[in-house]
Design an enzyme around this catalytic site. Structure first.
Site, PDB file in Angstrom:
ATOM      1  N   CYS A  38       0.852  -1.197   0.000  1.00  0.00           N
ATOM      2  CA  CYS A  38       0.000   0.000   0.000  1.00  0.00           C
ATOM      3  C   CYS A  38       0.890   1.251   0.000  1.00  0.00           C
ATOM      4  O   CYS A  38       1.994   1.244   0.552  1.00  0.00           O
ATOM      5  CB  CYS A  38      -0.863  -0.026   1.258  1.00  0.00           C
ATOM      6  SG  CYS A  38      -1.928   1.411   1.491  1.00  0.00           S
ATOM      7  N   SER A  40       0.582   3.757   1.741  1.00  0.00           N
ATOM      8  CA  SER A  40       0.807   4.226   3.118  1.00  0.00           C
ATOM      9  C   SER A  40       2.129   3.698   3.678  1.00  0.00           C
ATOM     10  O   SER A  40       2.760   4.367   4.494  1.00  0.00           O
ATOM     11  CB  SER A  40      -0.336   3.793   4.042  1.00  0.00           C
ATOM     12  OG  SER A  40      -1.533   4.395   3.643  1.00  0.00           O
ATOM     13  N   HIS A  43       4.925   5.886   2.135  1.00  0.00           N
ATOM     14  CA  HIS A  43       5.015   7.234   2.725  1.00  0.00           C
ATOM     15  C   HIS A  43       6.056   7.285   3.840  1.00  0.00           C
ATOM     16  O   HIS A  43       6.755   8.274   4.005  1.00  0.00           O
ATOM     17  CB  HIS A  43       3.672   7.663   3.337  1.00  0.00           C
ATOM     18  CG  HIS A  43       2.616   8.034   2.343  1.00  0.00           C
ATOM     19  ND1 HIS A  43       2.900   8.601   1.125  1.00  0.00           N
ATOM     20  CD2 HIS A  43       1.260   7.947   2.403  1.00  0.00           C
ATOM     21  CE1 HIS A  43       1.764   8.840   0.478  1.00  0.00           C
ATOM     22  NE2 HIS A  43       0.757   8.446   1.223  1.00  0.00           N
ATOM     23  N   HIS A  59       0.914  -3.601   6.242  1.00  0.00           N
ATOM     24  CA  HIS A  59      -0.294  -3.566   7.078  1.00  0.00           C
ATOM     25  C   HIS A  59      -1.502  -4.124   6.334  1.00  0.00           C
ATOM     26  O   HIS A  59      -2.629  -3.848   6.695  1.00  0.00           O
ATOM     27  CB  HIS A  59      -0.565  -2.116   7.529  1.00  0.00           C
ATOM     28  CG  HIS A  59      -0.837  -1.199   6.378  1.00  0.00           C
ATOM     29  ND1 HIS A  59       0.158  -0.681   5.589  1.00  0.00           N
ATOM     30  CD2 HIS A  59      -1.994  -0.752   5.860  1.00  0.00           C
ATOM     31  CE1 HIS A  59      -0.368   0.060   4.629  1.00  0.00           C
ATOM     32  NE2 HIS A  59      -1.677   0.031   4.768  1.00  0.00           N
ATOM     33  N   CYS A 157      -6.589  -3.628   4.009  1.00  0.00           N
ATOM     34  CA  CYS A 157      -6.516  -2.163   3.927  1.00  0.00           C
ATOM     35  C   CYS A 157      -7.252  -1.608   2.714  1.00  0.00           C
ATOM     36  O   CYS A 157      -8.328  -1.036   2.838  1.00  0.00           O
ATOM     37  CB  CYS A 157      -5.074  -1.645   3.949  1.00  0.00           C
ATOM     38  SG  CYS A 157      -5.051   0.158   3.815  1.00  0.00           S
TER      39      CYS A 157
HETATM   40  P1  PAD Z   1      -1.379   4.372  -5.355  1.00  0.00           P
HETATM   41  O1  PAD Z   1      -0.014   4.848  -5.595  1.00  0.00           O
HETATM   42  O2  PAD Z   1      -1.737   2.984  -5.744  1.00  0.00           O
HETATM   43  O3  PAD Z   1      -2.451   5.342  -6.070  1.00  0.00           O
HETATM   44  C1  PAD Z   1      -2.334   6.734  -6.136  1.00  0.00           C
HETATM   45  C2  PAD Z   1      -2.907   7.160  -7.487  1.00  0.00           C
HETATM   46  O4  PAD Z   1      -2.970   8.586  -7.552  1.00  0.00           O
HETATM   47  C3  PAD Z   1      -2.046   6.694  -8.669  1.00  0.00           C
HETATM   48  O5  PAD Z   1      -2.849   5.994  -9.599  1.00  0.00           O
HETATM   49  C4  PAD Z   1      -1.516   8.015  -9.250  1.00  0.00           C
HETATM   50  O6  PAD Z   1      -1.317   7.956 -10.662  1.00  0.00           O
HETATM   51  C5  PAD Z   1      -2.630   8.977  -8.873  1.00  0.00           C
HETATM   52  N1  PAD Z   1      -2.234  10.386  -8.865  1.00  0.00           N
HETATM   53  C6  PAD Z   1      -1.100  10.939  -8.386  1.00  0.00           C
HETATM   54  N2  PAD Z   1      -1.137  12.280  -8.543  1.00  0.00           N
HETATM   55  C7  PAD Z   1      -2.309  12.578  -9.131  1.00  0.00           C
HETATM   56  C8  PAD Z   1      -2.945  13.797  -9.521  1.00  0.00           C
HETATM   57  N3  PAD Z   1      -2.356  14.989  -9.348  1.00  0.00           N
HETATM   58  N4  PAD Z   1      -4.176  13.729 -10.080  1.00  0.00           N
HETATM   59  C9  PAD Z   1      -4.796  12.532 -10.251  1.00  0.00           C
HETATM   60  N5  PAD Z   1      -4.250  11.348  -9.881  1.00  0.00           N
HETATM   61  C10 PAD Z   1      -3.028  11.380  -9.329  1.00  0.00           C
HETATM   62  O7  PAD Z   1      -1.662   4.591  -3.795  1.00  0.00           O
HETATM   63  P2  PAD Z   1      -2.787   3.893  -2.875  1.00  0.00           P
HETATM   64  O8  PAD Z   1      -4.041   3.759  -3.655  1.00  0.00           O
HETATM   65  O9  PAD Z   1      -2.200   2.703  -2.201  1.00  0.00           O
HETATM   66  O10 PAD Z   1      -2.973   5.003  -1.748  1.00  0.00           O
HETATM   67  C11 PAD Z   1      -3.545   6.274  -2.087  1.00  0.00           C
HETATM   68  C12 PAD Z   1      -3.547   7.193  -0.882  1.00  0.00           C
HETATM   69  O11 PAD Z   1      -4.466   6.697   0.089  1.00  0.00           O
HETATM   70  C13 PAD Z   1      -2.184   7.283  -0.170  1.00  0.00           C
HETATM   71  O12 PAD Z   1      -1.983   8.602   0.297  1.00  0.00           O
HETATM   72  C14 PAD Z   1      -2.364   6.348   0.986  1.00  0.00           C
HETATM   73  O13 PAD Z   1      -1.489   6.636   2.042  1.00  0.00           O
HETATM   74  C15 PAD Z   1      -3.804   6.628   1.337  1.00  0.00           C
HETATM   75  C16 PAD Z   1      -4.462   5.588   2.185  1.00  0.00           C
HETATM   76  N6  PAD Z   1      -5.316   6.007   3.144  1.00  0.00           N
HETATM   77  C17 PAD Z   1      -5.941   5.133   3.953  1.00  0.00           C
HETATM   78  C18 PAD Z   1      -6.862   5.667   4.968  1.00  0.00           C
HETATM   79  O14 PAD Z   1      -7.132   5.003   5.959  1.00  0.00           O
HETATM   80  N7  PAD Z   1      -7.389   6.853   4.774  1.00  0.00           N
HETATM   81  C19 PAD Z   1      -5.753   3.760   3.808  1.00  0.00           C
HETATM   82  C20 PAD Z   1      -4.918   3.333   2.793  1.00  0.00           C
HETATM   83  C21 PAD Z   1      -4.248   4.233   1.985  1.00  0.00           C
HETATM   84 ZN    ZN Z   2      -2.932   0.823   3.442  1.00  0.00          ZN
END
Ligand code: PAD
Ligand code: ZN
Length: 357
Positions: A38, A40, A43, A59, A157
């Site tokens: 993920c 996260s 990061h 996770h 997750c």
């Molecule tokens: P990922 O890298 O698979 O997806 C991120 C996507 O965003 C990619 O497809 C990128 O191409 C796209 N992207 C980047 N910049 C832009 C932009 N300016 N405009 C449009 N698209 C863009 O990551 P992920 O899906 O594993 O995680 C995404 C976020 O969610 C990340 O910050 C992560 O830490 C967070 C998250 N939050 C929780 C929560 O509990 N809130 C849980 C899991 C992940």
């Molecule tokens: Zn996650």
């Protein structure tokens, strides 16, 4: 047992043999089968965060119970389980209100990993980039035996966060117009959550065309490439000039959070799922918040209750109501974790998964 340790920020993880404690009272030892990768996790490699190093990241894990400590009643050896991340004490102010995703425990979990007598931390109390882990029984969710366990690791997750953001956090109604900004491993699950909730239009936004293709497969009705098109203008054009009912930001960037907020109509709801940098700040004119009666909400872990939501999501998958196989673009071995991070950063995968068994 082998695990991937982060010793230094912006440096590759190191695969090492670590010592793992035996399951103590209320703890469960799990033989991990798979862990999703993920953003996260990444990061904490790329950014300065409060997470204390050295740490075993990961996770999004699932596996088979190997042994249980005294007083464990929820599972027994051989059970198939998905591991919920973060503390889940069950007793704190938030847990008793049904918000375990905000759990604030009275005391931290005990150290469970070490090397040469030195403690190595478990990311989010679970540390799933490893062959095995010991976690609290409260983090363990037993699932049905006939569900493919490796694929179900994603429920720990990305799938729960994405679907939960729609169903639990925003409570999207059938017929709604939904925008999803960022359709990676989590955003794709917001897309399928919106489909599940009966959204009329699901507008997927990303900067990569391959991600937009994945989004179509998960149920997006429209796709926008933000590198080539004006997102707010296009969303308005697709929603009768009003803007969407709901927008989800799934990247973690103040610019795209503003874009989500601007994309919703008067009275609309923008949900922040993405994790922004620790020092990032958002600026906007609050007078419009009043005039347009808009809501900006945060969403941790899909506002989920893992003991309730994981088995439901697994059932939805087994009934073919949601897609999980299609999310997994590439499999990696544990010692390929740095390559899995690179592939995620390069946007090559919907979700990468580590095969740990
Ligand atoms: P990922 O890298 O698979 O997806 C991120 C996507 O965003 C990619 O497809 C990128 O191409 C796209 N992207 C980047 N910049 C832009 C932009 N300016 N405009 C449009 N698209 C863009 O990551 P992920 O899906 O594993 O995680 C995404 C976020 O969610 C990340 O910050 C992560 O830490 C967070 C998250 N939050 C929780 C929560 O509990 N809130 C849980 C899991 C992940
Ligand atoms: Zn996650």
């Amino acid at each position: 047992m082998k695990a991937a340790v982060l010793y230094e920020r912006r440096k590759p993880l190191v695969i090492e043999d670590l010592d793992l404690v035996a399951a103590g009272p209320g703890e469960v030892e799990v033989e991990l089968i798979a862990s999703g990768v993920c953003h996260s996790d990444l990061h904490h490699v790329n950014r300065d965060t409060p997470t204390v190093l050295p740490v075993v990241l990961g996770h999004e894990g699932a596996g088979i119970v190997k042994s249980v400590g005294p007083n464990v009643t929820r599972v027994r050896p051989g059970d198939h389980v998905i591991i919920a991340f973060g503390s889940k004490c069950g007793e704190c102010f938030y847990c008793v209100r049904g918000m375990p995703y905000l759990c604030t425990p009275a005391s931290p979990a005990r150290p469970r990993l070490s090397r040469g007598g030195k403690t190595i931390n478990q990311f989010l109390e679970v540390a799933t980039y490893a062959e095995r882990t010991v976690v609290s029984e409260k983090n363990i969710v037993k699932i049905r035996d006939d569900a493919p366990l490796a694929i179900c690791s994603l429920v720990a997750c990305g799938v729960t966060t994405g679907i939960g953001a729609v169903v639990n956090t925003a409570k999207v109604e059938p017929g709604s117009n939904v925008v999803v900004i960022g359709t990676g491993g989590v955003g794709l699950n917001v897309v399928q959550g919106a489909r599940l909730a009966g959204a009329a239009r699901i507008i997927a936004v990303d900067v990569l065309d391959n991600k937009l293709e994945f989004a179509r497969e998960m149920g997006a009705t429209h796709v926008l490439n933000a590198a080539k098109e004006n997102v707010i203008d296009r969303v308005k054009a697709l929603t009768g000039g009003y803007g969407a009912d709901y927008a989800f930001e799934v990247i973690g960037n103040p610019k795209t959070i503003s874009q989500a907020y601007e994309s919703v109509r008067k009275g609309g709801v923008a949900v922040v799922v993405g994790v922004s940098d620790e020092n990032a700040e958002l600026t906007f004119k609050p007078v419009w918040m009043m005039r347009q009666s808009k809501t900006l909400m945060g969403c941790a872990y899909g506002s989920s209750r893992p003991q309730v939501d994981f088995p439901r999501i697994v059932d939805l998958y087994m009934e073919k109501r949601i897609k999980l196989d299609e999310l997994i673009t590439r499999h990696f071995a544990l010692d390929e974790i740095n390559e899995a991070f690179r592939a995620m950063e390069a946007g090559e995968v919907a979700r990468g998964i580590l095969d740990l068994a």
